[in-house]
Design a protein around this motif. Structure first.
Motif, short mmCIF file in Angstrom:
data_model
loop_
_atom_site.label_atom_id
_atom_site.label_comp_id
_atom_site.label_asym_id
_atom_site.label_seq_id
_atom_site.Cartn_x
_atom_site.Cartn_y
_atom_site.Cartn_z
N PHE A 267 26.16 57.91 38.99
CA PHE A 267 24.62 57.43 39.00
C PHE A 267 23.93 58.00 37.84
O PHE A 267 23.24 57.33 36.86
CB PHE A 267 24.05 58.00 40.02
CG PHE A 267 24.19 57.13 41.38
CD1 PHE A 267 25.04 56.08 41.37
CD2 PHE A 267 23.98 57.68 42.72
CE1 PHE A 267 25.36 55.39 42.46
CE2 PHE A 267 24.28 57.15 43.70
CZ PHE A 267 25.03 55.87 43.81
N LYS A 268 24.45 59.13 37.17
CA LYS A 268 23.69 60.00 35.98
C LYS A 268 24.25 59.20 34.83
O LYS A 268 23.38 59.14 33.81
CB LYS A 268 24.20 61.40 36.11
CG LYS A 268 23.81 62.36 37.14
CD LYS A 268 22.18 62.02 36.97
CE LYS A 268 21.44 63.29 37.91
NZ LYS A 268 19.82 63.33 37.80
N ILE A 273 22.63 55.25 30.49
CA ILE A 273 22.69 54.14 29.77
C ILE A 273 21.35 53.36 29.93
O ILE A 273 20.80 52.72 28.83
CB ILE A 273 23.67 53.23 30.65
CG1 ILE A 273 25.17 53.98 30.20
CG2 ILE A 273 23.79 51.78 29.80
CD1 ILE A 273 26.49 53.10 30.97
N PHE A 274 20.45 53.42 31.15
CA PHE A 274 19.28 52.68 31.07
C PHE A 274 18.40 53.16 30.07
O PHE A 274 17.61 52.46 29.40
CB PHE A 274 18.88 53.00 32.45
CG PHE A 274 19.37 52.00 33.62
CD1 PHE A 274 20.13 50.88 33.37
CD2 PHE A 274 19.65 52.56 35.02
CE1 PHE A 274 20.47 50.09 34.15
CE2 PHE A 274 20.04 51.76 35.86
CZ PHE A 274 20.55 50.50 35.57
N ILE A 275 18.49 54.61 29.77
CA ILE A 275 17.38 55.21 28.88
C ILE A 275 17.64 54.97 27.59
O ILE A 275 16.72 54.63 26.66
CB ILE A 275 17.46 56.95 29.07
CG1 ILE A 275 16.95 57.16 30.75
CG2 ILE A 275 16.58 57.62 28.01
CD1 ILE A 275 17.09 58.56 30.77
N LEU A 276 19.23 54.99 27.16
CA LEU A 276 19.59 54.55 25.89
C LEU A 276 19.10 53.16 25.54
O LEU A 276 18.90 53.19 24.25
CB LEU A 276 21.12 54.87 25.78
CG LEU A 276 21.51 56.27 25.70
CD1 LEU A 276 23.15 56.23 25.75
CD2 LEU A 276 20.96 57.13 24.53
N PHE A 277 19.15 52.21 26.54
CA PHE A 277 18.75 50.76 26.35
C PHE A 277 17.22 50.63 26.42
O PHE A 277 16.82 49.54 26.37
CB PHE A 277 19.79 49.89 27.16
CG PHE A 277 21.10 49.68 26.43
CD1 PHE A 277 21.50 48.72 25.47
CD2 PHE A 277 22.14 50.58 26.89
CE1 PHE A 277 22.53 48.50 24.97
CE2 PHE A 277 23.29 50.51 26.43
CZ PHE A 277 23.41 49.28 25.36
N GLY A 283 13.30 61.23 29.48
CA GLY A 283 12.73 62.30 30.30
C GLY A 283 13.17 62.14 31.89
O GLY A 283 12.77 62.81 32.58
N LEU A 284 13.70 61.02 32.18
CA LEU A 284 13.95 60.50 33.52
C LEU A 284 15.25 60.79 33.78
O LEU A 284 15.69 60.87 35.18
CB LEU A 284 13.57 59.31 33.83
CG LEU A 284 12.20 58.69 33.77
CD1 LEU A 284 11.98 57.23 34.03
CD2 LEU A 284 11.21 59.59 34.30
N LEU A 285 16.28 61.44 33.14
CA LEU A 285 17.62 61.54 33.54
C LEU A 285 17.76 62.70 34.43
O LEU A 285 18.67 62.75 35.33
CB LEU A 285 18.47 62.07 32.24
CG LEU A 285 19.79 62.15 32.45
CD1 LEU A 285 20.62 60.80 32.90
CD2 LEU A 285 20.69 62.47 31.14
N SER A 286 16.80 63.71 34.62
CA SER A 286 16.88 64.60 35.44
C SER A 286 16.70 64.51 37.02
O SER A 286 16.91 65.07 37.98
CB SER A 286 16.19 65.78 35.17
OG SER A 286 14.61 65.39 34.90
N ILE A 291 17.17 57.63 38.78
CA ILE A 291 15.91 57.18 38.19
C ILE A 291 15.13 56.66 39.35
O ILE A 291 15.69 55.62 40.32
CB ILE A 291 15.90 56.34 37.07
CG1 ILE A 291 16.70 57.35 35.78
CG2 ILE A 291 14.48 55.97 36.74
CD1 ILE A 291 16.63 56.47 34.71
N ASP A 292 13.95 56.91 39.58
CA ASP A 292 13.30 56.56 40.72
C ASP A 292 12.52 55.03 40.12
O ASP A 292 11.97 54.82 39.53
CB ASP A 292 11.69 57.32 40.76
CG ASP A 292 10.87 56.83 41.89
OD1 ASP A 292 11.25 55.76 42.59
OD2 ASP A 292 9.81 57.37 42.04
#
Length: 333
Positions: A267-268, A273-277, A283-286, A291-292
């Motif tokens: 999941f992490k 990957i979602f954040i990189l794209f 800031g949501l990786l944590s 991610i919500d």
């Protein structure tokens, strides 16, 4: 509604694999559970312990957690892991392993004790001991009493509560596997409809179910809803094409441990990957465990689907990769 029965169903399935020979030889069963459950638990929690600081540097842990420093802290965590009482955030799902370990041992010891007492009372030779309905009834009553103890008595070692709750579903699974699974007459459409009605009613009356955090509005409704949900799954499985389903489910069934252990890490990785794209902001990786993604329209559905698939696909592929590398290493030697 799935929360009414999904964890009880896993305990139920585990109970199917408990055989009468396990009950007649509890020592061998316990040693097997140590190999199958305790050792993987220790191995993977130690793995995440020693990679914690590295993964923390990537921002994969919740912000309230910190890096681990000092030999004393590492030793304290290792001791807790060995005692089945310590877990990393990315192995939080392994509470199920602890509950299954304790619950299965408690159930087998209970069934073995009932078997010994009843047969000794009747003067039956131990080598000729066989189960009958008196055994099943008494074990069932004792299992339900242990369930109530697990719900209403708070033990310092919380996993014991979860293990006691698991006993009733292990009993149901073992009884189903040994005596009921071959009786096709129990799989009727009107039983299925009745089970759905019970399940929906229980979900309305008792919406908050969380075995991991010991959260039940009404434990009696919880048991009824869990049994109804388990029956629905069994009915659907019975009526589906076995050959077609096996092509999909067999690889999953053969890798259940690795999927359970690594799906949060998967999941992490997907969140990264979602954040990189730039699908989600930085800031949501944590955020834990994912991610919500709620209340985001069509993106919510797509993210839910991708987390589900990726959580299964990546662990299976990692295991395949490990197997290939291990074989290559053996060939080199």
């Amino acid at each position: 509604m799935i929360y009414q029965f999904h964890m009880p169903f896993f305990f139920f399935v585990s109970g199917i694999f408990i055989k009468e020979k396990d009950i007649s030889k509890p020592r061998k069963f316990i040693l097997r559970q140590v190999r199958r459950l305790w050792l993987p638990y220790v191995y993977w929690n130690l793995f995440f312990l020693f990679t914690h600081n590295y993964l923390y540097g990537f921002g994969m842990y919740s912000q309230e957690l910190e890096i681990i420093n000092g030999a004393e802290n590492y030793l304290r965590i290792i001791v807790r892991i060995l005692l089945f009482s310590g877990r990393d955030q990315l192995t939080g799902q392994m509470w199920f392993i602890v509950a299954l370990f304790l619950g299965s041992i408690i159930y087998v010891l209970l069934a073995s004790a009932v078997n010994f007492i009843l047969h000794r009372k009747k003067g039956i030779d131990e080598s000729k001991q066989k189960y009958n309905y008196h055994h099943i009834l008494l074990i069932g009553i004792c299992s339900f009493i242990l369930f109530l103890i697990g719900v209403y008595v708070s033990f310092p070692y919380g996993s014991l509560n979860q293990g006691l709750i698991a006993v009733i579903f292990l009993f149901l699974g073992q009884t189903f596997g040994e005596r009921i699974s071959s009786q096709r007459s129990i799989f009727k459409w009107y039983y299925f409809i009745l089970a759905i009605v019970f399940l929906m009613t229980c979900a309305i009356k008792n919406p908050s179910i969380d075995i991991a955090n010991m959260n039940y509005a009404n434990p009696f409704i919880f048991v009824i809803g869990a049994i109804a949900g388990i029956y629905c799954i069994l009915f659907i499985s019975y009526n589906l094409s076995i050959r077609r389903m096996m092509r999909v489910l067999l690889p999953i069934g053969e890798n259940t441990m690795i999927i359970m252990v690594l799906h949060l890490l998967a999941f992490k990785i997907l969140s990264l990957i979602f954040i990189l794209f730039k699908i989600f902001p930085n800031g949501l990786l944590s955020q834990y465990p994912t991610i919500d993604y709620y209340n985001r329209g069509i993106l919510s559905f797509a993210a839910c689907f991708m987390y589900t698939i990726f959580g299964v696909f990546l662990p299976v592929q990692l295991k395949k990769l490990y197997t290939i590398i291990a074989r290559k290493c053996e060939q080199i030697k």
